[in-house]
Enzyme design. Structure first.
Site, PDB file in Angstrom:
ATOM      1  N   LYS A 139       0.842  -1.196   0.000  1.00 51.02           N
ATOM      2  CA  LYS A 139       0.000   0.000   0.000  1.00 51.02           C
ATOM      3  C   LYS A 139       0.875   1.242   0.000  1.00 51.02           C
ATOM      4  CE  LYS A 139      -3.901   1.791   2.781  1.00 51.02           C
ATOM      5  NZ  LYS A 139      -4.744   1.486   3.973  1.00 51.02           N
ATOM      6  N   SER A 186      -9.609   1.275   3.188  1.00 52.15           N
ATOM      7  CA  SER A 186      -8.800   2.110   2.313  1.00 52.15           C
ATOM      8  C   SER A 186      -7.715   1.317   1.580  1.00 52.15           C
ATOM      9  CB  SER A 186      -8.145   3.217   3.142  1.00 52.15           C
ATOM     10  OG  SER A 186      -7.264   2.675   4.102  1.00 52.15           O
ATOM     11  N   SER A 213      -9.572  -1.255   7.446  1.00 52.64           N
ATOM     12  CA  SER A 213      -9.096  -1.033   6.077  1.00 52.64           C
ATOM     13  C   SER A 213      -8.362  -2.201   5.441  1.00 52.64           C
ATOM     14  CB  SER A 213      -8.208   0.209   6.024  1.00 52.64           C
ATOM     15  OG  SER A 213      -9.021   1.358   6.056  1.00 52.64           O
TER      16      SER A 213
END
Lengths: 486, 94
Positions: free
Chosen positions: A78, A153, A177
């Site tokens: 990420k 996310s 997330s």
């Protein structure tokens, strides 16, 4: 060897160590898959093509190393994790040109374990969101249905693994997330106990909530990645100095679920749950019973206050953490301002997106004099009650099971109202507030939407071994999910 | 709890954000809804409850107070929007 990208991390590792595939072939195959699927999925903010191939060739020159648990495995992380020499944007314009001079500890550990970083994954700006629609660059699509969100996310990490672009990715979980996109994309997603994985080099959102974890296509893969990234780090004072167990070996502890007590909180199984989610999660719990587990009702009566508590704590911490973006040492700077305060203000106003600004303002408000006691202190008090709820529940059960999210993946643009979006996190945020480990395990496809449904398991602090073992056992007993037809 | 547009603008200034009038209006509506939702916590009796600020409640971690030079000046300055090669440059302060 073709179709290496269809293999799980564990399968790919066996092929690599046996010399049946080279690291270069593994990386090159993933890059080919990225090229084929990325135009529709858009999971990645950056792809490391030539650099990744060069690293793979270096590995091949030295030959497979069984001491390195991820030797030759292509991985994505990420974009909230700092990568040395590789841009790290957090999905924000304000960090468009930020190239860290160091690796986050989790990233450094992946590299030491022999993994090859192939891409940085898209995300909601500064990890704020539940759909990956809040990225400043572009929204990511769900590989199972391109008109739906991958969850957020860590939606880029979820989509890249579900689309078979790479076998595993790192996500981060502040309020769900990792688990939410894992559920929406049909993956295993694990948020470890707070303190299990160093947060050094992760751009902080809610420092007392954030935790880094793996997103994979099976439980064994999650165990392998967790084993690499877990462990004490003197650079993060909240990382816990405690030995890292052999998570892969722990999977062999169980051939069934006998003796395991599963807590079913009535607050997680009641109204508001989409019937297809209730059905898929319910069937998975039935399967656990068939495997020998017993179920007990537990009460988590503070659940109704979890979202309010979470957003006060998270936004307060975010407003404080994001104060460092001032246009001086890194990040976007407005060039027209002629004095300092004006430069800060213009740089931040132009650099941060709407959701980030909204949260900074609420966070500043709840921390401001006159409101601090009513909001932030109050939330911290309720947070303790929430954790006590869990500690009490774990007196009568070993793990808690429930849905990850009330629905399957929703359509892009469906949740335009911020408050409505915040409510998607109802079942996941308590684990962050209490610091407990939680994971999402795919248990089937929703009868109505045809989209993946995740079952959430939560356990006491540092119970990852028994959680992974139970999840592995259930996984073996469930029919495997098909691959998304992409 | 309602939050007025003036109050949103004031808090935004404290946070070094400059919002357009439209955005102030939009946010004040949305923030009012969000704060209303948060006011739910008023129902919980917490007079005797010690706040929990971090799930890791261990003692403050100390390390030897030794300097270490892990990065060169060049590296530290490499992401700055403006430098003179030795320092970060900012607009005039006085």
């Amino acid at each position: 060897m073709s179709e290496l990208h269809q293999k799980t991390l564990t399968e790919l590792r066996s092929l690599l160590l046996a010399g049946k595939a080279t690291a270069e072939q593994a990386v090159s195959d993933c890059l080919g898959r990225i090229e084929a699927t990325e135009p529709s999925v858009r999971a990645l903010l950056q792809v490391r093509g030539e650099d990744a191939l060069a690293e793979a060739r270096e590995l091949d020159k030295a030959g497979p190393d069984p001491q390195k648990p991820l030797w030759g495995i292509p991985l994505a992380v990420k974009d909230v994790l700092c990568t040395r020499g590789q841009r790290t944007t957090c999905g924000s314009r304000i960090l468009e040109n930020f190239t860290p001079v160091f690796d986050a500890t989790a990233v450094a550990r992946l590299r030491e374990a022999g993994a090859v970083l192939v891409g940085k994954t898209n995300m909601d700006e500064f990890a704020m969101g539940s759909s990956t629609e809040n990225s400043a660059y572009f929204p990511t699509r769900n590989p199972w249905a391109l008109d739906r969100v991958p969850g957020g996310s860590s939606g880029g990490s979820g989509a890249t693994v579900a689309a078979r672009q790479c076998p595993a990715a790192l996500g981060t979980d502040t309020g769900g997330s990792i688990r939410l996109p894992a559920s929406f994309c049909g993956l295993v997603g694990l948020k470890p106990t707070y303190g299990r994985v160093s947060r050094f080099g992760m751009v902080a959102y809610g420092s007392s909530l954030d935790q880094i974890g793996p997103m994979t296509r099976c439980v064994e893969d999650a165990a392998r990645v967790l084993g690499v990234i877990a462990g004490h780090d003197p650079r993060d004072s909240t990382s816990v100095d405690r030995p890292v167990p052999d998570y892969v070996a722990a999977l062999e502890q169980r051939s069934d679920l006998s003796g395991l007590r599963i807590g079913l909180p009535e607050e997680y199984w009641g109204e508001g749950l989409a019937p297809e989610v209730a059905a898929a999660c319910g069937a998975a719990v039935e399967k656990m019973r068939a495997l020998g587990a017993t179920t007990v009702p537990v009460k988590l009566s503070m659940t109704q206050y979890a979202i309010a508590t979470y957003y006060i704590v998270a936004m307060a911490e975010a407003s404080s953490n994001l104060a460092r973006f001032d246009g001086v040492r890194y990040g976007y700077r407005n060039r027209e301002a002629s004095e300092l305060i004006d430069m800060y203000t213009r740089s931040r106003t132009e650099g941060f997106g709407d959701e980030v600004q909204r949260r900074i303002i609420i966070g500043t408000y709840v921390l401001s004099s006159g409101y601090y006691d009513a909001y932030y202190r109050k939330a911290a008090q309720v947070r303790r009650l929430l954790r006590e709820d869990f500690l009490k529940a774990f007196e009568s059960c070993d793990l808690i099971a429930g849905p990850v999210c009330p629905t399957t993946a929703f359509k892009v643009g469906d949740k335009a109202d911020p408050l409505q979006m915040y409510l998607m996190d109802i079942f996941t945020i308590s684990a962050n507030l209490a610091g407990l480990p939680g994971m999402s395990l795919p248990v089937g496809l929703g009868a109505e939407s045809g989209m993946p449904v995740g079952l959430q398991l939560m356990g006491p602090s540092f119970s990852e071994e028994s959680m992974l073992a139970a999840a592995h056992c259930l996984e073996q007993a469930l029919p495997p999910l098909p691959a998304p037809s992409l | 709890m309602k939050i007025s547009p003036e109050e949103v603008a004031r808090v935004a200034r404290l946070a070094r954000l400059d919002l357009s009038e439209e955005k102030v209006e939009l946010f004040s509506g949305q923030l009012g809804d969000i704060l209303d939702y948060m006011d739910k916590l008023g129902e919980v009796e917490t007079a005797e409850v010690e706040p929990l600020y971090s799930p890791v409640e261990h003692v403050t971690v100390l390390r030897p107070d030794e300097t270490a030079k892990e990065y060169s000046r060049e590296e530290i300055l490499s992401n700055a929007p403006e430098t003179d090669g030795s320092h970060f440059i900012v607009p005039r302060i006085v």
